[in-house]
Structures are given as C-alpha cells and as structure tokens.
Design an enzyme around this catalytic site. Structure first.
Site, mmCIF file in Angstrom:
data_model
loop_
_atom_site.group_PDB
_atom_site.id
_atom_site.type_symbol
_atom_site.label_atom_id
_atom_site.label_comp_id
_atom_site.label_asym_id
_atom_site.label_seq_id
_atom_site.Cartn_x
_atom_site.Cartn_y
_atom_site.Cartn_z
ATOM 1 C CD GLU A 1 32.510 -18.449 57.539
ATOM 2 O OE1 GLU A 1 31.884 -17.671 58.390
ATOM 3 O OE2 GLU A 1 32.394 -18.386 56.339
ATOM 4 C CD GLN B 1 31.465 -13.422 64.156
ATOM 5 O OE1 GLN B 1 30.402 -13.068 63.602
ATOM 6 N NE2 GLN B 1 32.527 -12.291 64.024
ATOM 7 C CG PHE B 2 27.360 -17.189 66.014
ATOM 8 C CD1 PHE B 2 26.788 -17.370 67.275
ATOM 9 C CD2 PHE B 2 27.729 -16.106 65.437
ATOM 10 C CE1 PHE B 2 26.643 -16.048 67.873
ATOM 11 C CE2 PHE B 2 27.563 -14.950 66.221
ATOM 12 C CZ PHE B 2 26.801 -15.002 67.394
ATOM 13 C CG ASP C 1 24.361 -21.331 63.991
ATOM 14 O OD1 ASP C 1 23.201 -21.678 64.094
ATOM 15 O OD2 ASP C 1 25.148 -21.244 64.885
ATOM 16 C CG PHE C 2 28.461 -18.341 60.908
ATOM 17 C CD1 PHE C 2 26.987 -18.258 60.818
ATOM 18 C CD2 PHE C 2 29.132 -17.080 61.380
ATOM 19 C CE1 PHE C 2 26.414 -17.372 61.090
ATOM 20 C CE2 PHE C 2 28.233 -16.280 61.780
ATOM 21 C CZ PHE C 2 26.938 -16.282 61.670
ATOM 22 C CG HIS D 1 23.308 -16.044 64.906
ATOM 23 N ND1 HIS D 1 22.309 -15.901 64.174
ATOM 24 C CD2 HIS D 1 24.547 -15.455 64.967
ATOM 25 C CE1 HIS D 1 23.120 -14.793 63.304
ATOM 26 N NE2 HIS D 1 24.369 -14.707 63.730
#
Length: 669
Positions: free
Chosen positions: A408, A430-431, A433-434, A475
């Site tokens: 990321e 992608q989420f 959270d990431f 997530h």
C-alpha cells in the site's frame, strides 16, 4: 537472474574514451562547486547564520556524476547530501541560499528547510524526512514515462540506512514487476547517522538485494567521478531503450557527521584517515594535473570564480527581507486551487445500487480522462474483491487498470509520482483498514506537498469501510478520523448512490488528495434512482434530508440510514436530518443553521467516540451556537473496542443500537 557487477577500488587508472578532456574539466568544476559551497555553509553555521547543515563532503562525485549523465528533462529525486544535484542542474545559488534561510526566493515560502523541496522547472523532486516514500514516487514518474512512451529514466537517491525501510523493498518490487525505468542510486557511506552498516543489513553488498527482485545491480566506486559518469551514462542510455529498473550501490564515505551537531566521534580514526586519502575532489584534481588536463592557474581561476559567485549570491539572499505571510495565504496554500464547475445531473435516471454508482463513476471518469490510472490489489482481471471494476480491463486495458503487489505504501507513493508527471491516479485500498500500511505517504507526502512547494497531489484513495457485514476487526473499521485532522487532505463519505457517483466524479476532478470512503454494508443494500449521465456534486456541501423542529440529527455514511429507519418507525419525532457527505472540508454553515432552528443536537457516528469527528463538531457547535442550545449536545458512537466478528457482538458494538435511548434523553431534557 541478473548478475551483480563490482567496481575496482582504485581511482583514476584510465580514462574512458568517450569522456573528453573538455568534459573532464566540466565535471571537475561541477565537483568543486558543491564542495566550496559546503565549506562556506559550515562557516555560516558556526556564525549562527544558518540553522542546520547535512554535509555531503566526500560524496560529491555521486550527485554530480549521476546528474551529469542524465538529460536535463529527466527527473532526479535527491536527498540532503546531494547538493551536487542542485548545482549541476544550475539552480541559481541565491535561490538555494534563500531556501536555506527560509526566505521567499527559496522554493517553499519558508515552510520547509534545506533540501525538502521540489522544482518542476529543474525536474528535481526533493525528499521528506521519512526518506522511503520518494522511492515509490520515482516509480510513479517512471510509470508515467513508460505509459507515454517517453524514452526517459528517473534517478532516485537513498542512503544505505534507507534500504532497511519497507518503502525501499516495496519500490524495488513495484519497479521490477512493472519494469519501470528507474535508477535506484544507493549511497553507501558507512553509517545511518551513527549506526554502522554491520548493524543495518547482513548481506555483503546492498547491490545483492537487487537479486531478490530479479533486478540488474552494479557496484560503483562512489569517489571516482569518471567511473560514475561513464557507467551511469551507459546504464541510462540502455534503460532509455530498454525500460527496466537498475540498482546501483555507490561505495563512499561521509567525512562529517550525520549533521554538524552529531560530530564523528563514533567513527574510528583510522577509518576517517583511510577515506581522507580517497577524497573525490583532491584525487581528481591530482589526476587532471598529472595528465596536463588542468593547470594550477586554471584550477585557481575555477575556484576564484566559484567563490565569487557564492559571495555575490549570498549578498542577494542576505539582502532579502525576512519572509512574511498572512493567515489567509497560509490557509489558501494548503490545497491546490481548483475552479470547481458543477456539472448538473440529467433527468434520465435508472435505479441502481450504491456499488453500481461507484462503478459508473469510475467508468465515466476513465472515459473522460485518458490520463487517469486506476491501481489496486486484484482490480484488473478479477474485478476487485467487490467486483466494482469487473470488465474494466477489457474496456480500458491493463496499462490503465493495474493490479498491484500487496504494498500500500509503495503504490500510494507511485500515485504521487504519476501526479508529478501530470497524470491522475485512483488507488483502491482493498479494505479501508489496510490504509494503515500506507499511512505515511498519505499524511506526510500527499497532504503536505502543495503547502510545501506548490505541487498538487491528484490522487483519490478509495476506502471500502464499515461494519455490519460480520467482517471482524481488520475488515470493518471506519477510520475517517485518522485523516480529517490532517491538513491538506479532503475526506468524502457518501450515503446514497446518487451522491456516491457525483462526489466520486468531483473527487477525481479535484487536483487535491481525496480519501473517498465507501461503506461496504451499503454497497448492495441501498438502491436509488441515479442520473445516467456524468455529473458532479461539490465536495464540502452537506444535504438536508429532513426538516423538523424538535432536534437536529447530524450524521454520515451508514448512520444516515440508521436515522432514517428510526424516524420512519417513530414518525411522531420532528427532526432535522443533515447528511454531512463531506467531512473535510466540512459544511459548518449547514450544521449551525440546523442547530439554531431546533436547539437540540444529536451527533451520530459509526466510529468509536473518543477522537472521532463528532467530537470536533460538538466543539464547533458549542463555540458558535451555544446561546441557541436548549440541551447538552449528545454524541452517539460505537463502543471503544475493536470491532467484533460475531453478529450479536457486532450489534452491541455499533452506535445504531443506542440511538433510541439518546434521542429520548434529548427530547425529555
């Protein structure tokens, strides 16, 4: 697997035939200039006329040699010991001196120091103190060159200490996977501040790390200007014709401390004595004199002319008045100017889901902007984990719809590099959270770059977020508060398909960095009539969904639907409902107007309470509407725990299940 070439340790044994005597003299003068400037700066530092200095004495040949081997329109991303990059690109010295003194003729309006700046005029993109992200930025610039079929290379510098950062490995991996024309120039000067290389990495050479990425690597004597120029010139010519990344380790040594206050007490005396004999300028001078390429008289003439230039330009910088500014100017420069022109939605609509509205926005924006690149994990053939980009590769090709490695930080930095080269980028987390793995380049690079040196960051980071789908602690976060407090970022959080499409279009048009939050629980549960055409909704404008007299309810995202459902079940309650839609900038006027009408306020967020955006909105209301309040401001938020997985635990966690009690308390006050 590419081999690693190693360089001889000796200095000027022979002269490459392509380096003419005239060019050797040019290189010598280019070496002298940063050395003589540094010697002057060290005097000024002792006199208290500059505040800090990071010396590159002993390393000048690397910056000068690499810059001399590149074309003037090729980007270089240097560090704080690479004064030779700036002088070889012939930046007027008074501008550098003004920069170091924090004056207006510098490059940052006094907002940043030393070499923490960039300049499109000279194709130099300066560092930030976190070092690593600039490696990914170089990837983005190189990607833009490759996409535009420009036969250009990009050179980026790092020290051996920086190779321990994750950003180094992410950038090398991205460059290798995408075969980007980047020269990763690593100055191995023996110490990361005081930490010796034996405590920094375990392999014999940094160049060995290139093997892990299938990357060609070279070791070059960093104190030999002729070897540096010859080899980098050859490598650059090859890369222009056959784009690929190259890792170059320059063996060198810094003769002074990390910065002047550090000193060199941690370095063994014999090590300093050994490297003193390898001084890149003294040895080159000796070689030129011995081979009658340079005379003592010419050498004196060169030095006299450079010192004269230094003194004349110092006078210009010293005579410049201290910089001044206004609050208005400081605030204005946080964001790049954007002349937003609202494109009205047409009356032709169709009922689609929230997720379809996001997909339509992306499709129409990709059609509108041929310089727009969409990047993320699994977004290409797979169509993303939520299938939002399904079919995009067929429509727009893999050059524009790019699967990324799982890195990321590196990809966000790459997006920044695309912006520097005049392109637009969308990065899908992608989420949401990431995004923590990419936090640094967002809050320290994208957010600050326009304020620092007037470079916009045309990047949208899409953030699938939120609870309600049983996805657990990693997530399901809604982490908008991480970013709403960071000046320079815009944060958008729609609740309806029409808003999602119009606001995402606006975010993509905006040249500033935008965090665009998309609540996963709304993706397939919320449907609405959405205009089929391309349209925009202004960022920073709230929507009033209901008007009422008893209380104001202010919320966003999934909270909007929780409240609407609650009011549908409790029709006797007369409430103003404000959907913020944009969290930064914030529509304070809409908030205050509603509060003044009702006198009671419920602030609802899905995030846990402490440090959330509703805490700041509560403070704003108290400061601006206190005399209109008929009850204490009430905040409703989720529990101060991570988000649990099990459905019954998640339900107890969410703020949704505490709305009724809070509204009853407010109405009864």
């Amino acid at each position: 697997m590419k081999s690693v070439s190693t360089a001889p340790k000796s200095a000027f044994n022979s002269t490459p035939h392509q380096i003419t005597k005239e060019l050797q003299l040019v290189l010598y003068k280019r070496l002298l200039k940063p050395r003589l400037i540094e010697e002057k700066m060290l005097i000024l530092l002792r006199q208290g006329k500059i505040s800090k200095w990071f010396s590159g004495i002993g390393q000048e040949a690397i910056a000068v040699g690499v810059t001399s081997a590149l074309n003037e329109d090729e980007y270089i991303l240097p560090m704080h010991r690479n004064l030779g990059v700036f002088t070889t690109r012939e930046i007027p010295l008074y501008r550098l001196f003004s920069q170091w003194q924090g004056k207006k003729n510098g490059f940052t309006k006094g907002r940043d120091r030393s070499f923490h700046f960039g300049t499109q005029e000279f194709k130099i993109i300066g560092m930030i103190s976190h070092l690593g992200p600039q490696l990914g930025v170089a990837d983005g610039i190189a990607l833009a060159h490759k996409l535009k079929n420009e036969k250009k290379v990009t050179a980026v510098f790092s020290g051996e200490g920086g190779t321990s950062e994750g950003d180094f490995h992410e950038a090398l991996n991205i460059a290798s996977v995408w075969q980007l024309p980047v020269l990763f120039c690593i100055e191995n000067n023996g110490y990361g501040l005081s930490t010796p290389t034996r405590e920094q990495y375990f392999c014999e050479h940094i160049a060995d790390k290139g093997k892990g990425y299938g990357m060609e690597a070279h070791i070059i004597d960093g104190n030999n200007i002729l070897e540096i120029y010859q080899k980098v010139n050859e490598i650059a010519q090859s890369v222009r014709q056959n784009p690929r990344p190259i890792l170059i380790e320059f063996k060198t040594f810094r003769m002074r401390g990390h910065e002047e206050a550090s000193g060199t007490a941690y370095v063994p005396e014999e090590q300093i004595a050994t490297w003193e004999k390898k001084d890149p300028i003294n040895n080159f001078q000796e070689y030129l004199l011995e081979n009658k390429i340079l005379t003592e008289e010419e050498d004196l003439k060169f030095r006299t002319a450079i010192k004269k230039e230094i003194n004349e330009h110092l006078k210009i910088a010293n005579a410049e008045v201290p910089i001044t500014s206004t609050v208005e100017e400081e605030l204005r420069d946080v964001y790049a100017a954007f002349n937003f022109k609202e494109i009205k939605a047409t009356s032709t609509t169709k009922e689609i889901r929230f997720i379809d509205a996001i997909a339509e926005s992306l499709q129409q924006s990709l059609q509108k902007y041929d310089n727009l690149i969409l990047m993320g994990q699994d977004v290409a053939d797979y169509g993303g984990v939520f299938k939002i980009t399904e079919g995009f590769v067929k429509a727009f090709g893999k050059n524009r719809i790019r699967n990324t490695p799982i890195c990321e930080s590196g990809i966000i930095a790459t997006a920044m590099g695309l912006s520097i080269k005049g392109m637009k980028a969308i990065v899908e987390m992608q989420f949401g959270d990431f995004v923590s793995s990419g936090f640094n380049p967002i809050v320290n690079y994208l957010a600050k770059i326009h304020y620092r040196w007037n470079q916009h960051a045309d990047v949208v980071v899409r953030m699938p977020c939120g609870a309600g789908v049983g996805a657990g602690p990693f997530h399901s976060q809604t982490n908008e508060a991480w970013f709403t407090k960071t000046p320079g970022l815009k944060v958008v959080y729609p609740a309806f398909p029409q808003d999602a499409k119009g606001l995402l279009n606006a975010a993509i048009e905006d040249p500033n960095p935008v965090l665009f939050f998309e609540h996963k629980a709304l993706y397939r549960s919320i449907r609405q009539e959405v205009s089929e055409s391309y349209f925009t909704i202004p960022i920073g404008k709230a929507a009033q969904l209901k008007t009422g007299t008893q209380l104001s309810i202010i919320t966003y995202g999934a909270g909007v639907h929780w409240i609407l459902d609650y009011l549908e079940e409790n029709k006797m309650i007369s409430a103003d409902v404000i959907d913020l839609r944009s969290l930064q900038p914030l529509d304070e006027e809409a908030i205050f107007e509603s509060v003044k009408q009702t006198g009671k306020v419920l602030l609802l967020q899905e995030d846990s309470m402490f440090g959330g955006i509703m805490s700041d909105i509560s403070a704003l209301i108290s400061e601006n509407c206190f005399e209109y309040l008929d009850a204490p401001i009430k905040r409703v938020a989720s529990l101060p725990t991570p988000i649990p997985f099990a459905k019954n635990l998640e339900e107890k966690y969410l703020a949704k299940y505490r709305i009724n009690d809070c509204i009853e308390q407010l109405l009864a006050y």
